[in-house]
Design an enzyme around this catalytic site. Sequence first.
Site, PDB file in Angstrom:
ATOM      1  N   TYR A   1      -3.416  -0.882  10.229  1.00 27.35           N
ATOM      2  CA  TYR A   1      -3.368  -1.411   8.862  1.00 27.35           C
ATOM      3  C   TYR A   1      -2.068  -0.976   8.188  1.00 27.35           C
ATOM      4  O   TYR A   1      -1.374  -1.791   7.560  1.00 27.35           O
ATOM      5  CB  TYR A   1      -4.565  -0.906   8.059  1.00 27.35           C
ATOM      6  CG  TYR A   1      -4.461  -1.147   6.572  1.00 27.35           C
ATOM      7  CD1 TYR A   1      -4.753  -2.389   6.018  1.00 27.35           C
ATOM      8  CD2 TYR A   1      -4.064  -0.118   5.711  1.00 27.35           C
ATOM      9  CE1 TYR A   1      -4.655  -2.607   4.651  1.00 27.35           C
ATOM     10  CE2 TYR A   1      -3.972  -0.326   4.340  1.00 27.35           C
ATOM     11  CZ  TYR A   1      -4.266  -1.565   3.814  1.00 27.35           C
ATOM     12  OH  TYR A   1      -4.163  -1.787   2.454  1.00 27.35           O
TER      13      TYR A   1
ATOM     14  N   SER B   1       0.836  -1.196   0.000  1.00 23.78           N
ATOM     15  CA  SER B   1       0.000   0.000   0.000  1.00 23.78           C
ATOM     16  C   SER B   1       0.872   1.247   0.000  1.00 23.78           C
ATOM     17  O   SER B   1       2.029   1.214   0.443  1.00 23.78           O
ATOM     18  CB  SER B   1      -0.884   0.005   1.253  1.00 23.78           C
ATOM     19  OG  SER B   1      -1.537   1.237   1.430  1.00 23.78           O
TER      20      SER B   1
END
Length: 233
Positions: free
Chosen positions: A153, A140
């Site tokens: 996360y 990400s």
Amino acid sequence: MKTTNNTIFISGGSAGIGLAFAKKLSAAGNKVIINGRNEERLQNALKELDNAVAIQGDLSVAEDRIRIAKELTTQYPEVNIIINNAGAAFMNDLSDSKNNAAEKAFQEINTNYLSVIDFTQLVLPHLIQQKDAAIVNITSIAVFRGNKYLPTYSASKAALHLYTQGLRDSFEENPNLNVYEVYPPLVNTEFSAEIGGANGISPSEVADELFLALEKNQFDVLVGESKKFADKL
């Protein structure tokens, strides 16, 4: 590496980025094996794909990982690309004393990091026997900087990022196994709806960037806004 005539396993392949990968790669002449927890969603996804099959199961569960790895390598011995795309993410307000931050973080770390390591280890003996193989980990843009909405996360994806670099270094002398990492920014999927995913890029843009990277043997795949962090790689 070659971008056609591969057999490709995609976790989280029934929706979102995973399904976009499956569409792009199957259309290019590859056999695609999609994985997901929900059988109905898998079957619906298969209706949108050519030359594709599904293996149902939850890779965050050890027993399922073992079963899926065995089924994958025995029923589809030609499999040569693994895309570790399945993930978990929770809004996690660290300032809220009533929020069970650790429980959410545990699920994210288990799904986004530990499960990927274990599944990769299960299929590695098979992959290193292939003439042209690859492991693709989806991290990400969050690996470059966490934020208050998805702090745990982001941490799980940062851990996966460092593991991916270590995995790549471990096999740098093996010309038959390449390790790729994809850094999506905010993407418009059901997965990201809670954090404003409607404002993100399309999943197909991520799939297009991965396809080009495979063609060019470009192991770090920056997408959209993540390209501004190229100097941090």
